[in-house]
Design an enzyme around this catalytic site. Sequence first.
Site, PDB file in Angstrom:
ATOM      1  N   ASP A 153      93.497 -10.687  16.919  1.00  0.00           N
ATOM      2  CA  ASP A 153      93.947 -11.751  17.827  1.00  0.00           C
ATOM      3  C   ASP A 153      94.995 -12.609  17.120  1.00  0.00           C
ATOM      4  O   ASP A 153      94.719 -13.169  16.053  1.00  0.00           O
ATOM      5  CB  ASP A 153      92.760 -12.617  18.268  1.00  0.00           C
ATOM      6  CG  ASP A 153      93.044 -13.359  19.565  1.00  0.00           C
ATOM      7  OD1 ASP A 153      94.139 -13.939  19.679  1.00  0.00           O
ATOM      8  OD2 ASP A 153      92.171 -13.360  20.453  1.00  0.00           O
ATOM      9  N   SER A 163      95.040 -15.152  25.556  1.00  0.00           N
ATOM     10  CA  SER A 163      94.252 -13.998  25.117  1.00  0.00           C
ATOM     11  C   SER A 163      93.559 -13.313  26.295  1.00  0.00           C
ATOM     12  O   SER A 163      93.237 -12.121  26.211  1.00  0.00           O
ATOM     13  CB  SER A 163      93.206 -14.420  24.084  1.00  0.00           C
ATOM     14  OG  SER A 163      93.830 -14.737  22.871  1.00  0.00           O
ATOM     15  N   THR A 183      88.698 -11.906  24.424  1.00  0.00           N
ATOM     16  CA  THR A 183      88.954 -10.497  24.119  1.00  0.00           C
ATOM     17  C   THR A 183      87.740  -9.585  24.329  1.00  0.00           C
ATOM     18  O   THR A 183      87.866  -8.554  24.995  1.00  0.00           O
ATOM     19  CB  THR A 183      89.548 -10.339  22.705  1.00  0.00           C
ATOM     20  OG1 THR A 183      90.632 -11.258  22.570  1.00  0.00           O
ATOM     21  CG2 THR A 183      90.055  -8.935  22.474  1.00  0.00           C
ATOM     22  N   GLU A 196      87.210  -6.620  17.215  1.00  0.00           N
ATOM     23  CA  GLU A 196      88.253  -7.663  17.216  1.00  0.00           C
ATOM     24  C   GLU A 196      88.186  -8.557  15.981  1.00  0.00           C
ATOM     25  O   GLU A 196      87.127  -9.121  15.683  1.00  0.00           O
ATOM     26  CB  GLU A 196      88.142  -8.556  18.461  1.00  0.00           C
ATOM     27  CG  GLU A 196      89.333  -9.523  18.522  1.00  0.00           C
ATOM     28  CD  GLU A 196      89.150 -10.726  19.450  1.00  0.00           C
ATOM     29  OE1 GLU A 196      90.168 -11.312  19.832  1.00  0.00           O
ATOM     30  OE2 GLU A 196      88.003 -11.094  19.766  1.00  0.00           O
ATOM     31  N   HIS A 203      96.310 -21.303  15.129  1.00  0.00           N
ATOM     32  CA  HIS A 203      96.448 -22.489  15.985  1.00  0.00           C
ATOM     33  C   HIS A 203      96.356 -23.768  15.155  1.00  0.00           C
ATOM     34  O   HIS A 203      96.987 -24.769  15.465  1.00  0.00           O
ATOM     35  CB  HIS A 203      95.335 -22.520  17.046  1.00  0.00           C
ATOM     36  CG  HIS A 203      95.599 -21.652  18.243  1.00  0.00           C
ATOM     37  ND1 HIS A 203      96.568 -21.958  19.175  1.00  0.00           N
ATOM     38  CD2 HIS A 203      95.024 -20.512  18.663  1.00  0.00           C
ATOM     39  CE1 HIS A 203      96.565 -21.025  20.118  1.00  0.00           C
ATOM     40  NE2 HIS A 203      95.642 -20.135  19.829  1.00  0.00           N
ATOM     41  N   ASP A 208      96.961  -8.968  20.700  1.00  0.00           N
ATOM     42  CA  ASP A 208      97.194  -9.386  22.087  1.00  0.00           C
ATOM     43  C   ASP A 208      98.458 -10.235  22.198  1.00  0.00           C
ATOM     44  O   ASP A 208      99.097 -10.301  23.241  1.00  0.00           O
ATOM     45  CB  ASP A 208      95.971 -10.132  22.643  1.00  0.00           C
ATOM     46  CG  ASP A 208      95.423 -11.183  21.681  1.00  0.00           C
ATOM     47  OD1 ASP A 208      95.963 -11.342  20.567  1.00  0.00           O
ATOM     48  OD2 ASP A 208      94.448 -11.851  22.053  1.00  0.00           O
ATOM     49  N   HIS A 209      98.826 -10.888  21.090  1.00  0.00           N
ATOM     50  CA  HIS A 209     100.030 -11.730  21.013  1.00  0.00           C
ATOM     51  C   HIS A 209     100.122 -12.221  19.580  1.00  0.00           C
ATOM     52  O   HIS A 209      99.179 -12.058  18.810  1.00  0.00           O
ATOM     53  CB  HIS A 209      99.911 -12.942  21.960  1.00  0.00           C
ATOM     54  CG  HIS A 209      98.647 -13.711  21.743  1.00  0.00           C
ATOM     55  ND1 HIS A 209      98.468 -14.555  20.662  1.00  0.00           N
ATOM     56  CD2 HIS A 209      97.461 -13.710  22.421  1.00  0.00           C
ATOM     57  CE1 HIS A 209      97.243 -15.049  20.703  1.00  0.00           C
ATOM     58  NE2 HIS A 209      96.600 -14.545  21.744  1.00  0.00           N
TER      59      HIS A 209
HETATM   60 ZN   LIG Z   1      95.011 -18.314  20.807  1.00  0.00          ZN
END
Ligand SMILES: [Zn+2]
Length: 379
Positions: free
Chosen positions: A61, A102, A155, A270, A279, A317-318
Amino acid sequence: MKYTRFLLLTLAVASLICSCKKDKEENPLSYYVTPYPYDIVSVEEPPASNEIRNVIFLIGDGMGLEQVSCAWVLNHGKLNLDNMGVVGLSRTYSLSDLITDSAAGGTALAVGQKTANSHIATDPEGNPIPSMFVKAQELGKKTGVVVTCLMPDATPSVFCSHSDNRYKYDEVVDGYAKSGVDFIAGGGLDYFGKKRKDARNVAEEMARAGYAFAQTETEMMEAHLPILALLADDNLPVSLERGDLFRHMAAKALAELSANSDNGFVLMIEGSSIDDWLHENRIDLAMEELLDFDRVLGDVLQWAAADGHTLVVVTADHATGALTLQDGDLAEGRIGVGFGNDSHNGIAVPYYVWGPGRNNFGGILENAELGARITSCIR
Ligand SMILES: [Zn+2]
């Protein structure tokens, strides 16, 4: 006139230098060296034409190319990811936003269709879309999820549940009880009971329905399918505090899923917490999560090499944090990075493929197309 122009130009250049200097002072680089570098595995990749029985899908993630590059430097120029021969790029935008969350990013990978942000395996109107686990179950395969986050986080939930809003945690948790997924391991015990708006205890309901319900690592290791292992009230502890728990969860999933199915299995693992620390712009904690995820990948590749019939796919996912690797030293395993923001970013992320079926992949794909191609390899 000429003189005025020269003066203006000089002033402009001077103010640019000043503002750059100011920027540097306000946004100093974060430096990090991992105390725990490790050796990577050396594995022989099975022929691409081998029959595919199992699919292991690993999602980091927030793990963009910058994050992978930083981890590679920290581990002195090597990662288990380096074993992955087929590499491509995945475009991550969602149907509602250029910058995915997500939920939408995971949904695209799990169901093979893009959706709007905040949707858990539903279309933008809220209609459920079956994940790749449903196809696996129809083919008589076992299914499993192993994560470091709370279970109703986005996720794992896009594989096991449905909701038009990722924060309807009660509804998302209910989906796990109905999912029929054989191996569920991660955090989030409180969301199955204590934190629910109704008085239900969904973990106990699942135990009554036949799940071996484990709340500690020891209980999980002694349990047999189907297993519900909720090993923390919320997210699992950070990488440096949880030791090898993540690796043990993945190893137990592989052992249980492979021993109990003649038709193979589909497992999603994950590295959930990489994103959380990006973050927070905490390069140290984010990198330790990524390195732990890569250690798990090493274990997965060793298992899959011995098996010979397992497709392994890794992606994100990004990306998160607009991370930039700006300084460091490869020999010392030291990085100096800057963060451009504390949220998700819109750039394409890498995907990596290993094992039989790998020739179905390569090049630039939409995230939904990547999910659809993985699903097509579930046979
Ligand atoms: Zn995030």
